[in-house]
Design a protein around this motif. Structure first.
Motif, PDB file in Angstrom:
ATOM      1  N   ALA A 150       0.834  -1.208   0.000  1.00 53.92           N
ATOM      2  CA  ALA A 150       0.000   0.000   0.000  1.00 53.92           C
ATOM      3  C   ALA A 150       0.867   1.255   0.000  1.00 53.92           C
ATOM      4  N   ALA A 151       1.942   1.254   0.797  1.00 52.89           N
ATOM      5  CA  ALA A 151       2.814   2.431   0.857  1.00 52.89           C
ATOM      6  C   ALA A 151       3.532   2.656  -0.470  1.00 52.89           C
ATOM      7  N   ILE A 152       4.006   1.588  -1.096  1.00 50.79           N
ATOM      8  CA  ILE A 152       4.690   1.716  -2.383  1.00 50.79           C
ATOM      9  C   ILE A 152       3.711   2.171  -3.468  1.00 50.79           C
ATOM     10  N   ALA A 153       2.475   1.668  -3.411  1.00 49.26           N
ATOM     11  CA  ALA A 153       1.473   2.065  -4.398  1.00 49.26           C
ATOM     12  C   ALA A 153       1.181   3.553  -4.304  1.00 49.26           C
ATOM     13  N   LYS A 164      16.539   9.043  -4.222  1.00 49.29           N
ATOM     14  CA  LYS A 164      15.538   9.324  -3.197  1.00 49.29           C
ATOM     15  C   LYS A 164      14.490   8.213  -3.152  1.00 49.29           C
ATOM     16  N   THR A 165      14.185   7.624  -4.318  1.00 50.61           N
ATOM     17  CA  THR A 165      13.259   6.503  -4.343  1.00 50.61           C
ATOM     18  C   THR A 165      13.818   5.338  -3.542  1.00 50.61           C
ATOM     19  N   ALA A 166      15.130   5.123  -3.668  1.00 50.21           N
ATOM     20  CA  ALA A 166      15.766   4.059  -2.894  1.00 50.21           C
ATOM     21  C   ALA A 166      15.636   4.315  -1.399  1.00 50.21           C
ATOM     22  N   VAL A 167      15.804   5.559  -0.980  1.00 53.41           N
ATOM     23  CA  VAL A 167      15.694   5.890   0.429  1.00 53.41           C
ATOM     24  C   VAL A 167      14.255   5.704   0.918  1.00 53.41           C
ATOM     25  N   VAL A 168      13.283   6.058   0.059  1.00 49.43           N
ATOM     26  CA  VAL A 168      11.879   5.836   0.416  1.00 49.43           C
ATOM     27  C   VAL A 168      11.623   4.346   0.636  1.00 49.43           C
ATOM     28  N   TYR A 169      12.127   3.527  -0.265  1.00 49.19           N
ATOM     29  CA  TYR A 169      11.988   2.073  -0.101  1.00 49.19           C
ATOM     30  C   TYR A 169      12.621   1.621   1.207  1.00 49.19           C
ATOM     31  N   ILE A 186      10.400   2.678   4.152  1.00 49.66           N
ATOM     32  CA  ILE A 186       9.166   1.890   4.246  1.00 49.66           C
ATOM     33  C   ILE A 186       9.459   0.488   4.761  1.00 49.66           C
ATOM     34  N   PHE A 187      10.493  -0.134   4.243  1.00 47.80           N
ATOM     35  CA  PHE A 187      10.829  -1.487   4.665  1.00 47.80           C
ATOM     36  C   PHE A 187      11.265  -1.502   6.123  1.00 47.80           C
ATOM     37  N   ALA A 188      12.086  -0.519   6.528  1.00 49.78           N
ATOM     38  CA  ALA A 188      12.561  -0.476   7.913  1.00 49.78           C
ATOM     39  C   ALA A 188      11.406  -0.261   8.888  1.00 49.78           C
ATOM     40  N   ALA A 189      10.425   0.547   8.468  1.00 52.14           N
ATOM     41  CA  ALA A 189       9.315   0.862   9.362  1.00 52.14           C
ATOM     42  C   ALA A 189       8.283  -0.260   9.443  1.00 52.14           C
TER      43      ALA A 189
END
Length: 211
Positions: free
Chosen positions: A12-15, A128-133, A136-139
């Motif tokens: 959901a977050a990635i979408a 920045k997309t990599a950091v977002v990923y 999200i994964f860490a959280a």
């Protein structure tokens, strides 16, 4: 059910991130409307593959490591910005050139493999997309090791989200109506798309300078 919660939460977050306007959206829409549905779908496939790469690296913890290596992250931001500026230059330079169509109404030179590669490089060009990923994964990932099936299903599901969204964009913008609008205002539309790409590339580079 507890095992599936991280999967659904991350998807959901990635979408939500995928549907936010950015260079990927601009590129897929412009490729589909100026080229062909096939070329647009190729670009969408490249976006999906980029998401697959980011998800796999995030699972391996390599993106989190990248964020800690300041000089490498800085270099990737500059490289990504320069790549977006290159795309902007090509769009702007070709804005005044007529669009050559073959007898089927498809733009000449819209190769599928090339479209996949451009989509992949555009997706990977934004660190920045990599950091977002990574965030999200860490959280959202549980602290305990993931089951093997989930570790395999998560990147595949993210590929489906990224590719599915951009395939929808490509299908919508490759229809006859949008193409007629584009052909009637090609110069302005290409310059607008090039301007958006240039602004995003400059933003990456300026962010790097302030880091």
């Amino acid at each position: 059910m507890d095992t599936l919660l991280p999967l659904f939460s991350i998807i959901a977050a990635i979408a939500l991130g995928a549907i936010s306007p950015g260079p990927s959206f601009v590129l897929v829409a412009r490729t589909a409307i100026a080229g062909s549905r096939r070329a647009g779908l190729g670009t969408a496939l490249g976006m999906g593959l980029g998401g697959l790469v980011f998800a796999s690296l995030a699972l391996l913890g390599l993106i989190a490591l990248l964020a800690q290596v300041a000089w490498l992250y800085l270099g990737l931001k500059i490289a990504g910005g320069l790549y977006l500026l290159h795309l902007a230059y090509r769009l702007w330079r070709g804005a005044s050139e007529p669009l050559v169509m073959d007898t089927s109404g498809v733009a000449a030179g819209a190769g599928f493999g090339r479209s996949v590669l451009v989509g992949l490089l555009t997706q990977l060009s934004n660190p920045k997309t990599a950091v977002v990923y990574a965030g999200i994964f860490a959280a959202l990932l549980p602290s305990q090791p993931l089951p093997l099936w989930l570790a395999l299903a998560l990147p595949a599901a993210i590929f489906g989200v990224e590719f599915g969204w951009y395939a929808l964009v490509a299908t919508a913008f490759s229809a006859g109506g949008p193409r007629r609008v584009y052909l009637g205002a090609k110069g302005w539309i290409d310059r607008l798309a090039g301007g958006v790409m240039a602004a995003l590339g400059l933003r990456l580079i300026l962010d790097s300078a302030r880091s």
